[in-house]
Write an enzyme that holds these catalytic residues in place. Structure first.
Site, PDB file in Angstrom:
ATOM      1  N   TYR A  53       0.836  -1.208   0.000  1.00 23.07           N
ATOM      2  CA  TYR A  53       0.000   0.000   0.000  1.00 23.07           C
ATOM      3  C   TYR A  53       0.869   1.256   0.000  1.00 23.07           C
ATOM      4  O   TYR A  53       0.368   2.351  -0.274  1.00 23.07           O
ATOM      5  CB  TYR A  53      -0.913   0.042   1.223  1.00 23.07           C
ATOM      6  CG  TYR A  53      -1.948  -1.046   1.295  1.00 23.07           C
ATOM      7  CD1 TYR A  53      -2.148  -1.946   0.252  1.00 23.07           C
ATOM      8  CD2 TYR A  53      -2.742  -1.182   2.437  1.00 23.07           C
ATOM      9  CE1 TYR A  53      -3.104  -2.938   0.345  1.00 23.07           C
ATOM     10  CE2 TYR A  53      -3.714  -2.172   2.530  1.00 23.07           C
ATOM     11  CZ  TYR A  53      -3.878  -3.055   1.486  1.00 23.07           C
ATOM     12  OH  TYR A  53      -4.830  -4.040   1.597  1.00 23.07           O
ATOM     13  N   HIS A 109       0.398 -11.506   2.297  1.00 22.24           N
ATOM     14  CA  HIS A 109      -0.592 -10.810   1.478  1.00 22.24           C
ATOM     15  C   HIS A 109      -1.291 -11.743   0.480  1.00 22.24           C
ATOM     16  O   HIS A 109      -2.512 -11.720   0.350  1.00 22.24           O
ATOM     17  CB  HIS A 109       0.068  -9.643   0.740  1.00 22.24           C
ATOM     18  CG  HIS A 109      -0.857  -8.528   0.412  1.00 22.24           C
ATOM     19  ND1 HIS A 109      -0.442  -7.227   0.232  1.00 22.24           N
ATOM     20  CD2 HIS A 109      -2.199  -8.493   0.236  1.00 22.24           C
ATOM     21  CE1 HIS A 109      -1.480  -6.457  -0.045  1.00 22.24           C
ATOM     22  NE2 HIS A 109      -2.561  -7.204  -0.062  1.00 22.24           N
TER      23      HIS A 109
END
Length: 279
Positions: A53, A109
């Protein structure tokens, strides 16, 4: 200010986790810091970020700016695919970037199964937890097969599995898999970007019955399922509305009607964990 209610973790009965958290993608820069700080002021106590991110620093700055004690905010980040073979080092780097002594949770992730490195990543997260760098370790976008492999190899069960979950893709089987193993299901893209979903009769009817917005109904649906939604918004009022949904109780028929909106092609994009690759 109303702080989000909590639930007990099955993998750690002595730990409480908020029933709703705050997603931070793609909040960056000074505006991102302001939005995350606003969420904390509103009452969120679980903040989800990720190396990919590119806003871990903003998350940490927002926590410091909020004045809320560090131990009162659960901070979670994610190890990207490119760092599977160096997951512990990745955790150490995140701690440096965020200027923290520990993280509350770190998750893998994506499994990226064609590379077959996610087990190595999991083993290194176990090491990071044992070293006190992180308190809880989990996964994201894992299937039953991925989960069983890491648990069988290490004896350590992920505290959470963050998956795509919304009324168009209710993940009934995956939620059952997580529940059977005592794993908390976290929901990414919990409102499926709104749009048509907010006009579905099942959502509209529940909103009218409870004097809620369609978005609040959908988030309350997640909570009713036992999942943990991670909505994201930079708007303070919407942040309040989203958080308020954590205390809404929908009827069983309403929950069933919203779940029935599920579609075989309900994914937002081609993100089947058995094939999707994200580095």
């Amino acid at each position: 200010m109303s702080v989000a209610p909590t639930r007990t973790l099955s993998t750690d009965p002595g730990t409480e986790v908020p029933v709703i958290g705050f997603g931070t993608y793609p909040l960056r820069g000074s505006e991102g810091v302001a939005a995350i700080a606003s969420a904390l002021e509103v009452g969120y106590r679980f903040v989800d970020t990720a190396v990919n991110y590119r806003n871990e620093r903003e998350v940490a700055e927002a926590v410091k700016a909020s004045g809320i004690p560090r131990e009162d905010v659960w901070l979670q980040t994610k190890v990207p695919g490119r760092d599977h073979t160096g997951a512990r080092r990745c955790v150490e780097t995140s701690l440096q970037v965020m200027d923290l002594d520990y993280l509350d949770s770190v998750v893998i992730h994506w499994p990226n199964p064609s590379r077959d490195e996610y087990l190595t990543a999991w083993e290194q997260l176990v090491e990071a937890r044992e070293a006190g760098l992180v308190r809880h370790i989990g996964v994201s976008n894992f299937t039953a097969a991925h989960l069983d492999r890491v648990v069988e190899a290490t004896g350590v069960t992920p505290f959470a599995n963050q998956v795509e979950l919304h009324p168009y893709f209710p993940q009934e089987r995956m939620r059952a898999v997580d529940s059977e193993r005592g794993i908390l299901t976290q929901s990414w893209s919990p409102i499926a970007r709104g749009g048509d979903l907010f006009e579905e009769q099942a959502v509209v009817a529940a909103a009218e019955a409870h004097d809620l917005t369609p978005g609040q109904v959908v988030l309350a649906w997640h909570v009713a399922l036992g999942a943990m939604p991670l909505p994201k918004s930079a708007d303070a009022q919407r942040q309040r509305d989203n958080l308020a949904a954590a205390s809404v109780q929908l009827g069983e028929d309403e929950v069933a009607a919203i779940t029935a909106l599920g579609r075989a092609d309900g994914r937002l994009f081609d993100a089947d964990p058995d094939h999707h690759e994200e580095l």
